[in-house]
Scaffold this motif. Structure first.
Motif, PDB file in Angstrom:
ATOM      1  N   TYR A  39      78.426  -7.579  42.505  1.00 19.68           N
ATOM      2  CA  TYR A  39      79.037  -8.777  43.091  1.00 19.68           C
ATOM      3  C   TYR A  39      80.426  -8.484  43.659  1.00 19.68           C
ATOM      4  O   TYR A  39      80.685  -8.692  44.839  1.00 19.68           O
ATOM      5  CB  TYR A  39      79.104  -9.904  42.056  1.00 19.68           C
ATOM      6  N   TRP A  40      81.323  -7.999  42.810  1.00 20.91           N
ATOM      7  CA  TRP A  40      82.695  -7.722  43.248  1.00 20.91           C
ATOM      8  C   TRP A  40      82.840  -6.328  43.847  1.00 20.91           C
ATOM      9  O   TRP A  40      83.598  -6.132  44.789  1.00 20.91           O
ATOM     10  CB  TRP A  40      83.658  -7.864  42.067  1.00 20.91           C
ATOM     11  N   GLN A  41      82.175  -5.388  43.258  1.00 16.54           N
ATOM     12  CA  GLN A  41      82.236  -3.959  43.575  1.00 16.54           C
ATOM     13  C   GLN A  41      83.524  -3.326  43.021  1.00 16.54           C
ATOM     14  O   GLN A  41      84.574  -3.967  42.933  1.00 16.54           O
ATOM     15  CB  GLN A  41      82.086  -3.697  45.072  1.00 16.54           C
ATOM     16  N   PRO A  42      83.434  -2.055  42.624  1.00 16.87           N
ATOM     17  CA  PRO A  42      84.555  -1.377  41.961  1.00 16.87           C
ATOM     18  C   PRO A  42      85.857  -1.374  42.759  1.00 16.87           C
ATOM     19  O   PRO A  42      86.945  -1.495  42.180  1.00 16.87           O
ATOM     20  CB  PRO A  42      84.024   0.042  41.758  1.00 16.87           C
ATOM     21  N   ALA A  43      85.784  -1.226  44.068  1.00 20.19           N
ATOM     22  CA  ALA A  43      87.013  -1.170  44.868  1.00 20.19           C
ATOM     23  C   ALA A  43      87.854  -2.417  44.684  1.00 20.19           C
ATOM     24  O   ALA A  43      89.089  -2.341  44.598  1.00 20.19           O
ATOM     25  CB  ALA A  43      86.671  -0.963  46.344  1.00 20.19           C
ATOM     26  N   MET A  44      87.219  -3.571  44.605  1.00 18.97           N
ATOM     27  CA  MET A  44      87.928  -4.835  44.429  1.00 18.97           C
ATOM     28  C   MET A  44      88.520  -4.928  43.024  1.00 18.97           C
ATOM     29  O   MET A  44      89.723  -5.151  42.843  1.00 18.97           O
ATOM     30  CB  MET A  44      86.979  -6.004  44.690  1.00 18.97           C
ATOM     31  N   VAL A  45      87.679  -4.765  42.025  1.00 22.65           N
ATOM     32  CA  VAL A  45      88.120  -4.923  40.639  1.00 22.65           C
ATOM     33  C   VAL A  45      89.204  -3.918  40.289  1.00 22.65           C
ATOM     34  O   VAL A  45      90.251  -4.274  39.717  1.00 22.65           O
ATOM     35  CB  VAL A  45      86.925  -4.775  39.674  1.00 22.65           C
ATOM     36  N   ASN A  46      89.001  -2.667  40.636  1.00 20.35           N
ATOM     37  CA  ASN A  46      89.944  -1.625  40.236  1.00 20.35           C
ATOM     38  C   ASN A  46      91.263  -1.708  40.984  1.00 20.35           C
ATOM     39  O   ASN A  46      92.310  -1.300  40.459  1.00 20.35           O
ATOM     40  CB  ASN A  46      89.304  -0.251  40.422  1.00 20.35           C
ATOM     41  N   SER A  47      91.242  -2.232  42.190  1.00 22.73           N
ATOM     42  CA  SER A  47      92.494  -2.446  42.909  1.00 22.73           C
ATOM     43  C   SER A  47      93.294  -3.577  42.282  1.00 22.73           C
ATOM     44  O   SER A  47      94.503  -3.437  42.035  1.00 22.73           O
ATOM     45  CB  SER A  47      92.210  -2.766  44.379  1.00 22.73           C
ATOM     46  N   VAL A  48      92.632  -4.695  41.995  1.00 26.45           N
ATOM     47  CA  VAL A  48      93.342  -5.854  41.442  1.00 26.45           C
ATOM     48  C   VAL A  48      93.952  -5.535  40.086  1.00 26.45           C
ATOM     49  O   VAL A  48      95.116  -5.855  39.813  1.00 26.45           O
ATOM     50  CB  VAL A  48      92.401  -7.068  41.341  1.00 26.45           C
ATOM     51  N   ARG A  49      93.202  -4.867  39.218  1.00 27.94           N
ATOM     52  CA  ARG A  49      93.701  -4.642  37.859  1.00 27.94           C
ATOM     53  C   ARG A  49      94.865  -3.659  37.797  1.00 27.94           C
ATOM     54  O   ARG A  49      95.522  -3.548  36.750  1.00 27.94           O
ATOM     55  CB  ARG A  49      92.570  -4.212  36.933  1.00 27.94           C
ATOM     56  N   GLN A  50      95.174  -2.987  38.892  1.00 28.66           N
ATOM     57  CA  GLN A  50      96.360  -2.142  38.936  1.00 28.66           C
ATOM     58  C   GLN A  50      97.643  -2.955  38.780  1.00 28.66           C
ATOM     59  O   GLN A  50      98.696  -2.402  38.461  1.00 28.66           O
ATOM     60  CB  GLN A  50      96.410  -1.359  40.250  1.00 28.66           C
ATOM     61  N   GLY A  51      97.549  -4.253  38.981  1.00 26.52           N
ATOM     62  CA  GLY A  51      98.710  -5.114  38.799  1.00 26.52           C
ATOM     63  C   GLY A  51      99.020  -5.446  37.354  1.00 26.52           C
ATOM     64  O   GLY A  51     100.043  -6.083  37.065  1.00 26.52           O
ATOM     65  N   LEU A  52      98.174  -5.024  36.429  1.00 26.74           N
ATOM     66  CA  LEU A  52      98.384  -5.293  35.009  1.00 26.74           C
ATOM     67  C   LEU A  52      99.251  -4.215  34.360  1.00 26.74           C
ATOM     68  O   LEU A  52      99.143  -3.036  34.712  1.00 26.74           O
ATOM     69  CB  LEU A  52      97.037  -5.335  34.281  1.00 26.74           C
ATOM     70  N   ALA A  53     100.051  -4.610  33.407  1.00 24.01           N
ATOM     71  CA  ALA A  53     100.802  -3.629  32.626  1.00 24.01           C
ATOM     72  C   ALA A  53      99.846  -2.712  31.876  1.00 24.01           C
ATOM     73  O   ALA A  53     100.080  -1.506  31.749  1.00 24.01           O
ATOM     74  CB  ALA A  53     101.742  -4.348  31.655  1.00 24.01           C
ATOM     75  N   ASN A  54      98.750  -3.282  31.377  1.00 20.40           N
ATOM     76  CA  ASN A  54      97.680  -2.517  30.747  1.00 20.40           C
ATOM     77  C   ASN A  54      96.417  -2.752  31.557  1.00 20.40           C
ATOM     78  O   ASN A  54      95.799  -3.811  31.481  1.00 20.40           O
ATOM     79  CB  ASN A  54      97.480  -2.961  29.305  1.00 20.40           C
ATOM     80  N   GLN A  55      96.016  -1.765  32.346  1.00 19.62           N
ATOM     81  CA  GLN A  55      94.901  -1.944  33.262  1.00 19.62           C
ATOM     82  C   GLN A  55      93.558  -2.128  32.562  1.00 19.62           C
ATOM     83  O   GLN A  55      92.564  -2.469  33.206  1.00 19.62           O
ATOM     84  CB  GLN A  55      94.834  -0.763  34.233  1.00 19.62           C
ATOM     85  N   ALA A  56      93.521  -1.921  31.264  1.00 23.13           N
ATOM     86  CA  ALA A  56      92.286  -2.144  30.507  1.00 23.13           C
ATOM     87  C   ALA A  56      92.072  -3.615  30.174  1.00 23.13           C
ATOM     88  O   ALA A  56      90.996  -3.992  29.693  1.00 23.13           O
ATOM     89  CB  ALA A  56      92.300  -1.323  29.219  1.00 23.13           C
ATOM     90  N   ASN A  57      93.075  -4.441  30.443  1.00 20.86           N
ATOM     91  CA  ASN A  57      92.987  -5.857  30.079  1.00 20.86           C
ATOM     92  C   ASN A  57      92.302  -6.670  31.183  1.00 20.86           C
ATOM     93  O   ASN A  57      92.895  -7.559  31.810  1.00 20.86           O
ATOM     94  CB  ASN A  57      94.381  -6.422  29.797  1.00 20.86           C
TER      95      ASN A  57
END
Length: 282
Positions: A39-57
């Motif tokens: 649905y989202w695809q990795p490029a979308m999800v992994n780019s957005v989560r780079q904005g987190l202090a902890n990208q695993a969250n």
């Protein structure tokens, strides 16, 4: 400007710099078992989560959103997965990113805190919802599918065939839910947390325009066809009036993406810097 002021007020009021921030991705209509890839695809999800202090969250929701929004398979499943995420990661500052009908399911939770004992904790942990192309007032395309005319076969790939979620997104049905069961639309009480609309306003499908290929050329051509049944301001599935019917407008695509337009398919992809805008919002 209003969005920036809201962010500053939130930061000062709750000390979110010390909070444990997480992001949840909530898909639209359909029964998903691997929304990260499908649905989202990795490029979308992994780019957005780079904005987190902890990208695993982060969490990518997988539920059966072919059902009515309030059912155990839809809102119940969403509540289960959000609760597990909040508990496991100790999240107290959650940004929820929804797409299409996922905004309705999330808005059900925000609007009905007594419906399920898990809802209040989810609402408390939520900073706000970034609702991408929400079908807050439904879509005439759902009306066409339920009517069972020849147009139905052309819409199966986009909506599914006469599922409960499609019935729910008929314009008259959403008008009823908005008036009686959901908050955030004109004349109704406000939602307990911000519901910020990202609105796609057009579909580009010319084979000579590189913008047509982001997210898949064939899908964008299909949305160009369905746009003929909608108002001139639409993303090929959701009219702008529906996408802005609940909550508060955050931005129209071309105003924040360098003049680019987001089809309904492209607004769940890393197209034209949308992922960077969502990343910076975290």
């Amino acid at each position: 400007m209003f969005r920036s002021l809201a962010s500053l007020v939130l930061l000062l009021a709750c000390g979110s710099a010390l909070a444990t921030t997480g992001v949840a991705f909530v898909h639209g209509t359909g029964k998903q078992t691997d929304a990260y890839n499908d649905y989202w695809q990795p490029a979308m999800v992994n780019s957005v989560r780079q904005g987190l202090a902890n990208q695993a969250n982060y969490v990518v929701i997988n539920c059966d959103f072919d059902q009515y929004m309030w059912t155990s398979a839809a809102a119940g499943c969403l509540a289960t997965q959000l609760t597990s995420f909040i508990t496991a990661k100790h999240i107290d500052d959650m940004v929820v990113i929804t797409h299409s009908n996922g905004g309705n399911v999330m808005r059900w939770i925000l609007s009905n805190p007594t419906y399920d004992s898990r809802y209040p904790a989810i609402i408390k942990a939520t900073r706000w919802v970034n609702a991408i192309a929400p079908s807050s007032a439904g879509t005439p395309l759902a009306d066409a599918v339920i009517a069972g005319n020849a147009f139905e076969s052309a819409l199966g790939w986009l909506l599914g065939y006469k599922s409960d979620a499609v019935r729910q997104q008929q314009t008259s049905w959403m008008a009823y839910y908005n008036a009686n069961n959901l908050l955030g639309t004109r004349g109704r009480p406000a939602l307990p947390k911000g519901f910020w609309d990202v609105v796609g306003t057009d579909v580009i499908s010319s084979p000579f325009n590189s913008d047509s290929y982001c997210g898949g050329y064939t899908l964008n051509v299909g949305l160009e066809v369905t746009q003929a049944w909608l108002a001139s301001c639409s993303d090929g599935f959701i009219e702008c009036t529906s996408a802005t019917a609940a909550g508060t407008l955050w931005f129209y695509d071309h105003n924040s993406l360098g003049g680019k337009y987001l089809s309904h398919n492209q607004s769940r992809r890393a197209c034209f810097g949308l992922d960077v805008v969502l990343r910076n919002d975290l």
